[in-house]
Design a protein around this motif. Structure first.
Motif, PDB file in Angstrom:
ATOM      1  N   HIS A   1      -1.138  10.255 -20.269  1.00 43.65           N
ATOM      2  CA  HIS A   1      -2.050   9.961 -19.129  1.00 43.65           C
ATOM      3  C   HIS A   1      -3.429   9.415 -19.822  1.00 43.65           C
ATOM      4  N   VAL A   2      -3.278   7.987 -20.191  1.00 45.68           N
ATOM      5  CA  VAL A   2      -4.538   7.839 -20.891  1.00 45.68           C
ATOM      6  C   VAL A   2      -5.279   6.574 -19.819  1.00 45.68           C
ATOM      7  N   LYS A   3      -6.695   7.075 -19.992  1.00 48.66           N
ATOM      8  CA  LYS A   3      -7.503   6.043 -19.074  1.00 48.66           C
ATOM      9  C   LYS A   3      -7.419   4.641 -19.780  1.00 48.66           C
ATOM     10  N   LYS A   4      -7.193   3.524 -18.844  1.00 55.80           N
ATOM     11  CA  LYS A   4      -7.334   2.286 -19.592  1.00 55.80           C
ATOM     12  C   LYS A   4      -8.712   2.060 -20.016  1.00 55.80           C
ATOM     13  N   ALA A   5      -9.683   2.365 -19.776  1.00 59.02           N
ATOM     14  CA  ALA A   5     -11.080   2.361 -20.314  1.00 59.02           C
ATOM     15  C   ALA A   5     -11.090   2.847 -21.803  1.00 59.02           C
ATOM     16  N   ASP A   6     -10.182   3.832 -22.259  1.00 62.02           N
ATOM     17  CA  ASP A   6     -10.353   4.612 -23.351  1.00 62.02           C
ATOM     18  C   ASP A   6      -9.263   4.058 -24.347  1.00 62.02           C
ATOM     19  N   LEU A   7      -8.415   2.952 -23.909  1.00 60.28           N
ATOM     20  CA  LEU A   7      -7.188   2.680 -24.590  1.00 60.28           C
ATOM     21  C   LEU A   7      -7.617   1.961 -25.950  1.00 60.28           C
TER      22      LEU A   7
ATOM     23  N   CYS B   1       2.709   0.421 -24.442  1.00 58.25           N
ATOM     24  CA  CYS B   1       2.243   1.005 -23.285  1.00 58.25           C
ATOM     25  C   CYS B   1       3.229   0.656 -22.190  1.00 58.25           C
ATOM     26  N   VAL B   2       3.373   1.764 -21.169  1.00 58.33           N
ATOM     27  CA  VAL B   2       4.017   1.433 -19.918  1.00 58.33           C
ATOM     28  C   VAL B   2       3.134   1.741 -18.800  1.00 58.33           C
ATOM     29  N   PRO B   3       3.481   1.226 -17.670  1.00 58.76           N
ATOM     30  CA  PRO B   3       2.544   1.478 -16.429  1.00 58.76           C
ATOM     31  C   PRO B   3       2.607   3.083 -16.188  1.00 58.76           C
ATOM     32  N   HIS B   4       1.521   3.407 -15.196  1.00 62.16           N
ATOM     33  CA  HIS B   4       1.215   4.688 -14.861  1.00 62.16           C
ATOM     34  C   HIS B   4       1.251   4.650 -13.515  1.00 62.16           C
ATOM     35  N   LYS B   5       1.613   5.757 -12.773  1.00 55.27           N
ATOM     36  CA  LYS B   5       1.701   5.955 -11.348  1.00 55.27           C
ATOM     37  C   LYS B   5       0.124   5.975 -10.739  1.00 55.27           C
ATOM     38  N   GLN B   6      -0.744   6.245 -11.666  1.00 57.31           N
ATOM     39  CA  GLN B   6      -2.225   6.361 -11.171  1.00 57.31           C
ATOM     40  C   GLN B   6      -2.920   5.019 -11.739  1.00 57.31           C
ATOM     41  N   PRO B   7      -3.496   4.431 -10.567  1.00 58.04           N
ATOM     42  CA  PRO B   7      -4.416   3.368 -11.048  1.00 58.04           C
ATOM     43  C   PRO B   7      -5.530   3.697 -12.163  1.00 58.04           C
ATOM     44  N   GLY B   8      -5.801   2.760 -13.074  1.00 57.77           N
ATOM     45  CA  GLY B   8      -6.599   3.111 -13.986  1.00 57.77           C
ATOM     46  C   GLY B   8      -6.169   3.838 -15.084  1.00 57.77           C
ATOM     47  N   TYR B   9      -4.773   4.280 -15.196  1.00 59.37           N
ATOM     48  CA  TYR B   9      -4.258   4.943 -16.249  1.00 59.37           C
ATOM     49  C   TYR B   9      -2.976   4.338 -16.839  1.00 59.37           C
ATOM     50  N   ILE B  10      -2.586   4.695 -18.257  1.00 58.12           N
ATOM     51  CA  ILE B  10      -1.332   4.094 -18.781  1.00 58.12           C
ATOM     52  C   ILE B  10      -1.019   5.034 -19.645  1.00 58.12           C
ATOM     53  N   ALA B  11       0.637   5.076 -19.841  1.00 59.31           N
ATOM     54  CA  ALA B  11       1.229   6.050 -20.749  1.00 59.31           C
ATOM     55  C   ALA B  11       1.528   5.324 -22.283  1.00 59.31           C
ATOM     56  N   VAL B  12       0.872   5.963 -23.118  1.00 61.10           N
ATOM     57  CA  VAL B  12       0.989   5.311 -24.272  1.00 61.10           C
ATOM     58  C   VAL B  12       2.170   5.919 -25.424  1.00 61.10           C
TER      59      VAL B  12
ATOM     60  N   ALA C   1       5.477   8.683 -14.540  1.00 58.30           N
ATOM     61  CA  ALA C   1       6.337   7.608 -14.215  1.00 58.30           C
ATOM     62  C   ALA C   1       6.096   7.356 -12.691  1.00 58.30           C
ATOM     63  N   ALA C   2       6.227   6.146 -12.290  1.00 59.80           N
ATOM     64  CA  ALA C   2       5.935   5.700 -10.851  1.00 59.80           C
ATOM     65  C   ALA C   2       7.421   5.810 -10.207  1.00 59.80           C
ATOM     66  N   ASP C   3       8.380   6.009 -10.850  1.00 61.70           N
ATOM     67  CA  ASP C   3       9.864   5.899 -10.357  1.00 61.70           C
ATOM     68  C   ASP C   3      10.294   7.361 -10.069  1.00 61.70           C
ATOM     69  N   GLU C   4       9.487   8.245 -10.431  1.00 60.30           N
ATOM     70  CA  GLU C   4      10.261   9.541 -10.190  1.00 60.30           C
ATOM     71  C   GLU C   4       9.865  10.172  -9.024  1.00 60.30           C
ATOM     72  N   ILE C   5      11.003  10.955  -8.482  1.00 62.08           N
ATOM     73  CA  ILE C   5      10.801  11.335  -7.293  1.00 62.08           C
ATOM     74  C   ILE C   5       9.816  12.846  -7.188  1.00 62.08           C
ATOM     75  N   VAL C   6      10.215  13.801  -8.286  1.00 63.50           N
ATOM     76  CA  VAL C   6       9.366  14.853  -8.439  1.00 63.50           C
ATOM     77  C   VAL C   6       9.214  14.855  -9.851  1.00 63.50           C
ATOM     78  N   ASP C   7       8.382  15.951 -10.514  1.00 65.28           N
ATOM     79  CA  ASP C   7       8.165  15.892 -12.140  1.00 65.28           C
ATOM     80  C   ASP C   7       9.549  16.761 -12.323  1.00 65.28           C
ATOM     81  N   PRO C   8      10.274  16.293 -13.476  1.00 64.51           N
ATOM     82  CA  PRO C   8      11.570  16.921 -13.733  1.00 64.51           C
ATOM     83  C   PRO C   8      11.405  18.444 -14.497  1.00 64.51           C
TER      84      PRO C   8
END
Lengths: 542, 147
Positions: free
Chosen positions: A378-384, A321-332, A135-142
């Protein structure tokens, strides 16, 4: 993700042997069923209507591919080919034989899994955000904080015979995806103005017959005192929580009856004492655990676009799918809610397919969500597209995340000995009734419980359904306006209940009224909050 | 009064029956006291120097308040006998031992072999208590601060 060392493994292996011995003593008559019951419960083994049910812990919902594969194999080897993912981010098997339970635990131990404290009046499996680490909005991994709690709460000598069960959740972003304030203790990891990490403690939330939203009792406990503070909160509960009435034994009743201020005062006094006892793990232990949750090796410079030329695929991308903090990746999110299916169920084969997909496309890791779905974080958009094609071929591509078909339902009277009414058939009928209209209706979280214990989270549903027993027949109460998350609210009952067909019609009248009256891009919940209960009630009862 | 079946102390057992917490405050010569689940163990803290035996009653095995009572006494420095009495079951012995109990008088005698296995089963523990056993995190970080 976290991996056991020899200490963790020894604990789990010892537990398998202990449980084997407990079963032996029960079968040899050394202990009564009454005495055996709390022992088997602390190993997640329930006696249900038709068979034993085994609940396996998935700490903070995170699994490796190998663990997921084992869950699929257990479904085939010991159950009838299914596993049922639960609102506690765990998995349950509904057709277990007592004589085989220890063998299942032994199989689980080979992949660093167990059923410890998945039931009983003890600290249960700690839950967390299904998008942790993505998640892009987390301050740390809980999850490192949840793992610290897992170890502290495992076989806790003082807190294994609490007044009632005890559930904790840990999040680390302002958007609450874990219903944190509906837990006995909800912890939000926060950062102070000075940049220090700490834990905000919310205590006394819960669902059940007396739903309550947890108040914050301490906005910032320094992170190197989080375990000590938890111990203080639990000790006050263990000593003073009600034991005269199991329906008033949860910590929410204690906090409510003492009042938040007095409960907090007692916790702070106990905390001051416990700080002298040196029970807190050193920060080095937290750092060790954090090492397991470092970001995976994301590729940089990979395409950030998705080819949407297949319309079925594009619809699924938009919904699941929701946005991922890392460009090129997505959460499924893989929906376990096909039209007409049993919410949260997957076949052994489907579980193995998801395990393989995790290995190929998501750094060998999966999450179970409290909405009874599975996340590949953590799925690469290219693999989606390739990923989706495999899901589609295995009945796992339903594009309905957070929509009316994405229903949370407890097992209900089809399995559960506590239930008053069936939940699954209602979920199936609603899912079938609204098939094809889900896009039009948009976000609508519908949750069904088969009894007042509220395992199906009906209080937190935009639409909630509670099954009750009315003079020997199943009756369903409708509630509107519940919500989990940052704007947590509890649903209000609309009025008299309905029979099995009537409840589906009532849901339709509510959604029809919403569609006729929504403004702009309002969700069902927004329209309800704007207009209030009265016009919905009139639409439902005419 | 049920017999003490397991005892992990070398001193001479106190023969006196424990008096109630209420009576204890008035009887300045009493050396044995009995805590019921609803009693506040902290009421005893001013008197720890003269107490040789605290019996903590578990009228039903599911009532876990006595675990907290035991830890509170040990954390306050109580070193006398701490005896669990009542409905004690084999699978609770190790937890009780960790909370500071060093004597056990179950209503129904336990199978000695099962009990021994239960006391000895877990070689490692995750939490520190006053029993002196090093928790797993201390072993992992031996030599570091607080470890």
């Amino acid at each position: 993700m976290y991996q056991y060392d020899t200490y963790d493994q020894a604990m789990v292996d010892t537990r398998v042997e202990e449980f084997r011995d407990q079963v032996r003593r029960r079968l040899e008559g050394h202990i009564t069923e009454d005495q055996f019951k709390p022992l088997r419960l602390m190993n997640g083994l329930y006696l249900q209507l038709h068979a034993y049910m085994l609940r396996v812990a998935v700490p903070y919902g995170t699994l490796s591919g190998a663990q997921m594969r084992m869950l699929g194999d257990i479904a085939d080897k010991y159950d009838r080919g299914y596993g049922h993912f639960t609102t506690r981010q765990n998995i349950q098997y509904n057709w277990i034989k007592l004589e085989e339970a220890a063998d299942i635990l032994a199989d689980l131990a080979t992949v660093e899994m167990h059923a410890i404290q998945t039931s009983g009046n003890c600290i249960r499996n700690t839950t967390s955000d299904q998008y942790a680490g993505a998640a892009a909005d987390e301050i740390v991994d809980p999850r490192p904080y949840a793992e610290l709690i897992r170890q502290w709460s495992t076989f806790h000598p003082e807190f294994s015979f609490l007044p009632r069960k005890f559930k904790m959740a840990v999040i680390a972003s302002d958007t609450d995806r874990a219903a944190m304030r509906l837990h006995d203790i909800g912890i939000q990891i926060v950062k102070s103005a000075a940049g220090e990490i700490g834990a905000a403690f919310y205590v006394g939330g819960g669902m059940g017959r007396t739903p309550m939203i947890a108040p914050c009792i301490n906005e910032f406990v320094p992170i190197d005192q989080m375990i000590t503070y938890s111990e203080a909160a639990l000790r006050v509960y263990n000593r003073h929580g009600r034991r005269d009435n199991k329906y008033k034994a949860r910590i929410k009743i204690l906090v409510h009856e003492l009042g938040k201020d007095e409960y907090t005062r007692q916790v702070e006094a106990e905390f001051a004492h416990l700080l002298t006892q040196n029970i807190e793990p050193p920060l080095a232990e937290l750092e060790r655990i954090k090492g397991f949750f470092a970001d995976p090796a994301f590729e940089v410079g990979v395409p950030d676009e998705v080819d949407r030329s297949d319309p079925d695929f594009a619809l699924w991308v938009d919904n699941n799918c929701v946005p991922h903090k890392q460009p090129g990746y997505i959460a499924v999110t893989i929906s376990l809610k096909p039209v007409g299916g049993i919410p949260g169920d997957a076949t052994g084969e489907q579980i193995r397919v998801m395990a393989d997909l995790a290995a190929r496309y998501s750094f060998d890791e999966l999450r179970v969500t409290h909405t009874q779905n599975i996340v590949l974080a953590h799925v690469k958009k290219a693999d989606l597209y390739a990923l989706w094609q495999v899901l589609d071929a295995n009945g796992l591509s339903t594009p309905n995340l957070d929509q009316i078909g994405d229903i949370i339902a407890c097992p209900g009277l089809d399995y559960c000995s506590l239930a008053n009414a069936r939940s699954i058939p209602i979920a199936q009928k609603i899912s079938q009734r609204f098939a094809g209209r889900e896009q039009e209706i948009g976000e609508l979280k519908l949750k069904i419980s088969g009894c007042i214990n509220a395992c199906g989270h009906h209080h937190a549903g935009h639409i909630g359904i509670l099954g009750v027993d009315r003079k020997g027949t199943e009756n369903y109460q409708l509630s509107l306006g519940g919500c989990e998350g940052a704007d947590t609210s509890l649903g209000q009952i609309t009025g008299p209940g309905f029979d099995e067909e009537g409840i589906v019609d009532a849901v339709q009248r509510a959604t029809d009224f919403y569609l006729a009256n929504k403004q702009d891009s309002e969700r069902f919940l927004d329209t309800y909050r704007r207009l209030g209960m009265a016009p919905f009630k009139e639409a439902i009862y005419g | 009064m049920a017999e003490v079946q397991f005892r992990f102390r070398d001193d001479e057992p106190v023969a006196d029956p424990g008096v109630t917490v209420d009576a204890f405050g008035d009887q300045t010569n009493a050396a044995a006291v009995r805590l019921e689940p609803g009693d506040d163990a902290r009421d005893l803290l001013p008197h720890l120097a003269r107490i040789k035996l605290v019996e903590v009653n578990f009228p039903v095995f599911g009532d876990g308040r006595g675990y907290s009572s035991a830890r509170i006494l040990r954390e306050a420095g109580y070193t006398g006998e701490l005896r669990a009495v009542g409905e004690l079951l084999v699978d609770q012995l190790a937890y009780m031992r960790r909370c500071g109990f060093d004597a056990f008088a179950p209503d129904s005698a336990l199978d000695p072999a099962d009990a021994k296995a239960a006391f000895d089963r877990y070689g490692e523990v995750y939490q520190p208590t006053t029993d002196g056993r090093a928790p797993i995190w201390a072993k992992r970080h031996a030599g570091t601060a607080n470890g």
